[in-house]
Scaffold this motif. Sequence first.
Motif, short mmCIF file in Angstrom:
data_model
loop_
_atom_site.label_atom_id
_atom_site.label_comp_id
_atom_site.label_asym_id
_atom_site.label_seq_id
_atom_site.Cartn_x
_atom_site.Cartn_y
_atom_site.Cartn_z
N VAL A 141 0.84 -1.20 0.00
CA VAL A 141 0.00 0.00 0.00
C VAL A 141 0.88 1.25 0.00
O VAL A 141 1.71 1.43 0.88
N ILE A 142 0.70 2.09 -1.00
CA ILE A 142 1.41 3.36 -1.03
C ILE A 142 0.66 4.40 -0.22
O ILE A 142 1.21 5.02 0.68
N THR A 143 -0.62 4.58 -0.51
CA THR A 143 -1.46 5.47 0.29
C THR A 143 -2.91 5.32 -0.11
O THR A 143 -3.23 4.78 -1.18
N LEU A 144 -3.80 5.78 0.75
CA LEU A 144 -5.23 5.84 0.47
C LEU A 144 -5.64 7.30 0.58
O LEU A 144 -5.47 7.92 1.63
N GLU A 145 -6.15 7.86 -0.51
CA GLU A 145 -6.42 9.30 -0.59
C GLU A 145 -7.91 9.59 -0.50
O GLU A 145 -8.74 8.80 -0.95
N ASP A 146 -8.22 10.77 0.06
CA ASP A 146 -9.59 11.23 0.18
C ASP A 146 -9.82 12.33 -0.84
O ASP A 146 -9.18 13.38 -0.79
N PHE A 147 -10.74 12.09 -1.80
CA PHE A 147 -10.96 13.07 -2.85
C PHE A 147 -12.39 13.61 -2.83
O PHE A 147 -13.02 13.79 -3.85
#
Length: 430
Positions: free
Chosen positions: A98-104
Amino acid sequence: MIRRYMEKAKNVMQWGKILLPLSSIRFYPPQFILRNPVLEGVTAAFNNGHEVAVIVFNLKDTNEITDQLSQSQYTQLIKQIKKAFRKTIESQIVKLDVITLEDFYGDGLTLFIKVDDANHCLSEINMIMAKIIYSVEAILRQQFPILQPEFESGYMYVEKKNYSIMHSVESARRQAIAMAEKRIKSEWNEMVQTIKKIIFKKDIKLLAQPIIDVATKEVKAVEMLTRGPDGTVLESPLQLFSVARQTGLLYELELLVIEKVLEQIKATRCRQNIFVNCTPLTLSNIRFIGDLKIIMEKYKNISPLQITFEVTENDSIEGLKNFIYNIKMLRLMGYKIAMDDTGAGYSSLSIISEIMPDIIKIDRSVIQNIDKNSVKESMLQGLMLIAREAGSIVVAEGIENEAEASVLKRNNVDLAQGFFYARPAALVRM
C-alpha cells in the motif's frame, strides 16, 4: 482547481476530509495529493521494478442516500465508510504494497498500491477490488440496513514513460475515476472509442520471445507478446488490456491478437510452435470456438498443431461454464494448452487436474532468485512432480541470469524463457 475544491467543501453531502488516524495507511486531503506521500511512493515503486495501480472507489446512488439522511447522519455514514475501507484494506492487502489511500471528496476514495508482477496485474487488481467492495458493503449493511450502500470501482496503471510522474499519477487517477463512474461525457467514452479504433484498425504489434531447451539451448517455441499503438499510453500491454477489460472489449482485442499472430506466421513462414495468450474470460466465451474457426479459414496452411493457447492470469474459472468444454474442443481440433503462472496462486494449481495441460509454465515469482533460496528450489521440484504426473512439459519463465539458469539445468527443467536467453523481438522465420 482551488475554487473547485472550495465549492465542493461547502457541500456537506460530499465526502468529508476529517479522518481517523490509521496504523498502516494514511489518508491525505486533496491539497497534499501532489506532494511527496504519493510521488515518493510511486517513484520508489518504479525504482524497485514494480508497477503502480490506482484504484478508485465511489459510493453509488449518493443523491438517493442523502435524501434519506440528515446532515449528522450523513457525516456519520462517511466516517463509517472510511473506517470500513481502512479496516478492509489493512486485512486484504499486504502493508508493504500500500502506497497510500487518498480522500478526494465527492470523487470518492483512491487507493495507490504496488503490484509486483506485471503478468498478474489484471486479474490481481480485479480480485482486490472485488474483495474490498464485498467486505466494505457487508460491514456497512450491518450498520445501515435500510440504506444498503453499494460501491463502484475502476482502476488504471500509472504510466512509467511519461515525462512527469506527477502528471502520470493525476492522469491515471482521472482515468480510474472515469472507469468507476462510466460517465457518458467523460474519458470513459473516449477510452471506449480508442479501444474500438485500435481493434477496427488492427493497430497492435506483436513481439516474439523464444522458448529455449535448457539442455541444448535450441529454440523450441515462441511466445507472442502484444503491444498497443507506438508512442501512446496504450502501448503498454498493462494499460491496453486493463482498459479493454474494463470497457467490455477484452474478447474482441484477444481475437484480434490471435488473428495478428496467424498473419505473422503466414508472412514469416515460421515453423516454430507458437504460444498465444488468452484469458479464461475469452476461452470460456460461448462464441470462441466458432469465431476461431472463422479466423482459421483465412489461414488454411497453418495447422492447429503449431498453436498453443496459453491460459493466462490468476482468474478463477469458477462460474465460467463453457471454459472446460471449450478447452476440450480446442484439443479435439489439434491445439495444445499451456497453463500459465503456475505457482503464483491457487487458480492455476486447482485446474491442472481438470484440463491436464500439455505445458505447465512456472511463474517467475518461483524462479526469481531461486539460486539463493532453497525453499523456491523445493517448490520448483514439487511443481515438476505435478507436471510429470499430468504428463506436461515444464517451461520456467522469467530467467534473468546464469545462476537462475543453472538451477533449472540441475533440476532437469525442460524449457525456459527470459531475458537471459532472449528479449522479445520481431518474429522471424526460424
